[in-house]
Motif scaffolding. Structure first.
Motif, mmCIF file in Angstrom:
data_model
loop_
_atom_site.group_PDB
_atom_site.id
_atom_site.type_symbol
_atom_site.label_atom_id
_atom_site.label_comp_id
_atom_site.label_asym_id
_atom_site.label_seq_id
_atom_site.Cartn_x
_atom_site.Cartn_y
_atom_site.Cartn_z
ATOM 1 N N TYR A 8 0.825 -1.208 0.000
ATOM 2 C CA TYR A 8 0.000 0.000 0.000
ATOM 3 C C TYR A 8 0.859 1.257 0.000
ATOM 4 O O TYR A 8 0.616 2.197 -0.774
ATOM 5 N N TRP A 9 1.881 1.276 0.859
ATOM 6 C CA TRP A 9 2.735 2.468 0.943
ATOM 7 C C TRP A 9 3.521 2.691 -0.349
ATOM 8 O O TRP A 9 3.725 3.826 -0.776
ATOM 9 N N LYS A 10 3.957 1.597 -0.978
ATOM 10 C CA LYS A 10 4.681 1.704 -2.247
ATOM 11 C C LYS A 10 3.776 2.319 -3.320
ATOM 12 O O LYS A 10 4.198 3.218 -4.065
ATOM 13 N N GLU A 11 2.547 1.838 -3.405
ATOM 14 C CA GLU A 11 1.640 2.342 -4.443
ATOM 15 C C GLU A 11 1.247 3.792 -4.188
ATOM 16 O O GLU A 11 1.145 4.586 -5.128
ATOM 17 N N ILE A 12 1.034 4.159 -2.927
ATOM 18 C CA ILE A 12 0.707 5.544 -2.600
ATOM 19 C C ILE A 12 1.869 6.465 -2.957
ATOM 20 O O ILE A 12 1.676 7.558 -3.528
ATOM 21 N N SER A 13 3.085 6.032 -2.649
ATOM 22 C CA SER A 13 4.258 6.847 -2.973
ATOM 23 C C SER A 13 4.402 7.028 -4.476
ATOM 24 O O SER A 13 4.698 8.130 -4.962
ATOM 25 N N ASP A 14 4.177 5.941 -5.234
ATOM 26 C CA ASP A 14 4.258 6.036 -6.695
ATOM 27 C C ASP A 14 3.172 6.959 -7.244
ATOM 28 O O ASP A 14 3.419 7.745 -8.178
ATOM 29 N N ALA A 15 1.959 6.879 -6.668
ATOM 30 C CA ALA A 15 0.861 7.709 -7.148
ATOM 31 C C ALA A 15 1.115 9.189 -6.873
ATOM 32 O O ALA A 15 0.828 10.054 -7.713
ATOM 33 N N ALA A 234 -4.656 1.458 -2.166
ATOM 34 C CA ALA A 234 -3.929 2.676 -2.539
ATOM 35 C C ALA A 234 -4.740 3.515 -3.523
ATOM 36 O O ALA A 234 -4.852 4.747 -3.379
ATOM 37 N N VAL A 235 -5.310 2.855 -4.537
ATOM 38 C CA VAL A 235 -6.123 3.592 -5.514
ATOM 39 C C VAL A 235 -7.374 4.152 -4.846
ATOM 40 O O VAL A 235 -7.783 5.300 -5.117
ATOM 41 N N ALA A 236 -7.980 3.371 -3.956
ATOM 42 C CA ALA A 236 -9.165 3.852 -3.249
ATOM 43 C C ALA A 236 -8.835 5.056 -2.373
ATOM 44 O O ALA A 236 -9.650 5.971 -2.233
ATOM 45 N N THR A 237 -7.635 5.073 -1.795
ATOM 46 C CA THR A 237 -7.228 6.219 -0.980
ATOM 47 C C THR A 237 -7.167 7.487 -1.825
ATOM 48 O O THR A 237 -7.590 8.570 -1.383
#
Length: 387
Positions: A8-15, A234-237
């Motif tokens: 989750y943290w990886k995807e949020i950082s990439d986004a 992550a996308v939902a966030t």
């Protein structure tokens, strides 16, 4: 749980490092609603300005002294139209319709001849078109008065032709709010959710497949379900962040409304904001999970972008049901995603209480969509690596 949080943290950082996602978050959530309300209020002000502008632009008014007298008695001013009124109307210099009076108008009316009054305006001149209804009402009043006088001169009471009087009685609640152009805001909010989370969903699935970074991620000791939950969360966030920012932008947006009537109509408080969040957060999670599942079936970013655009187009068409069918909504509507949320947001804008049953059904449908999408993504994740 640790593995899910790491993903989750990886995807949020990439986004958050993706400029397209950041621009979409900022543009769709902070600027869209204030800009739309400003445009709506400006249009309403233009319409009202034509309604309160008590002047008539006319040609050859000297041949209609009776009509001139009636117009002046109604509190209107009469202005002579320019000779080149047609050209000025086409070029938008003249923003009022022009009343054309034929020669010998008064004599023909006195002889009970049929006389035609023309209203000239350019159909592409929106401001001039807005002045049509006030001018028509004014002319209809003159026709009724003239007809009544003609009957009285012949000893016939005009009231005999008006045996039935029609009045309106409003049965709406005193505390019910009017919803006119603000009824478009739910559609705008839903589109902001769809467009806001789209790039994050594509980048975390089809984007990684295209870059070849999905296979190394799968080599870690994580299951497909953990990957599905981490990426979808992550996308939902991102989508939920857009929901929160967009709903919050309603408060400062009220200060840019340039129309008093719309400002009085659009009463958006803290309770309304909480109701919007309660309705939209589950929908944001459901749409995000669908976007992740749809993007995972694509091998390239471009292909995923096309498919998600089709999803966005489908979602945007659903709220049109309320425009095409303005009557009572059927009961099954509460089970249809997007349409149920649009219905509940319209209730909030009207000041009505949203039923707990409606919220419960919408939450249940969103949970089913999220669960089904997670199951699909978890199974598809391993197949993608083997392809």
């Amino acid at each position: 749980m640790r593995e899910i949080f790491a993903i989750y943290w990886k995807e949020i950082s990439d986004a958050m490092r993706d400029r397209r996602t950041l621009m979409m978050v900022l543009a769709s959530s902070l600027l869209l609603v204030p800009m739309l309300l400003f445009v709506f209020s400006t249009v309403m002000s233009q319409v009202e300005s034509q309604a309160v502008d008590r002047s008539v632009m006319a040609v050859n008014m000297k041949d209609a002294p009776g009509l001139e007298n009636y117009i002046l008695r109604q509190g209107y001013q009469i202005k002579q139209a320019p000779v080149d009124y047609e050209e000025k109307s086409r070029s938008k210099e003249l923003i009022k319709p022009v009343l054309l009076i034929p020669a010998h108008f008064e004599d023909d009316v006195a002889q009970l001849k049929r006389v035609e009054l023309e209203i000239a305006y350019d159909t592409s001149n929106r401001q001039a078109e807005m002045g049509l209804n006030p001018l028509r009402r004014l002319l209809n009043g003159y026709v009724q008065e003239r007809s009544g006088l003609n009957l009285m001169m012949r000893g016939v009471s005009a009231e005999l032709l008006q045996a039935v009087v029609v009045k309106e009685r409003h049965i709406s609640r005193p505390d019910e709010r009017r919803v006119t152009i603000t009824g478009m805001l739910p559609m705008v909010l839903i589109m902001a959710i769809v467009m806001g989370g789209m790039f994050a969903a594509i980048d975390s699935t089809a984007g990684e497949r295209e870059r070849g970074s999905l296979e190394p991620l799968m080599m870690n000791p994580v299951s497909g379900l953990q990957l599905a939950i981490g990426k979808t969360a992550a996308v939902a966030t991102v989508s939920i962040l857009i929901v929160v920012l967009t709903v919050s932008s309603f408060f400062p947006a009220q200060s840019v409304i340039a129309n008093e009537a719309l400002r009085a109509e659009f009463q958006f408080g803290v309770k309304d904001a909480l109701a919007f969040l309660l309705v939209l957060v589950p929908l944001a999670a459901a749409l995000s999970s669908l976007q992740v599942a749809l993007s995972l079936t694509c091998k390239t970013f471009k292909e995923a972008n096309v498919r998600n655009q089709l999803l966005s187009l489908t979602v945007s068409f659903l709220p049109l049901f309320f425009i095409l069918n303005p009557g009572k909504e059927p009961a099954w509507l509460g089970w249809v995603p997007v349409m149920a949320q649009t219905q509940m947001m319209n209730q909030v804008l009207k000041g009505e209480l949203v039923g707990a049953n409606s919220i419960g059904i919408a939450l249940l449908v969103s949970c089913v969509i999220v669960s089904g999408s997670l199951l699909f993504v978890s199974r598809k994740m391993r197949d993608v690596v083997m392809e």
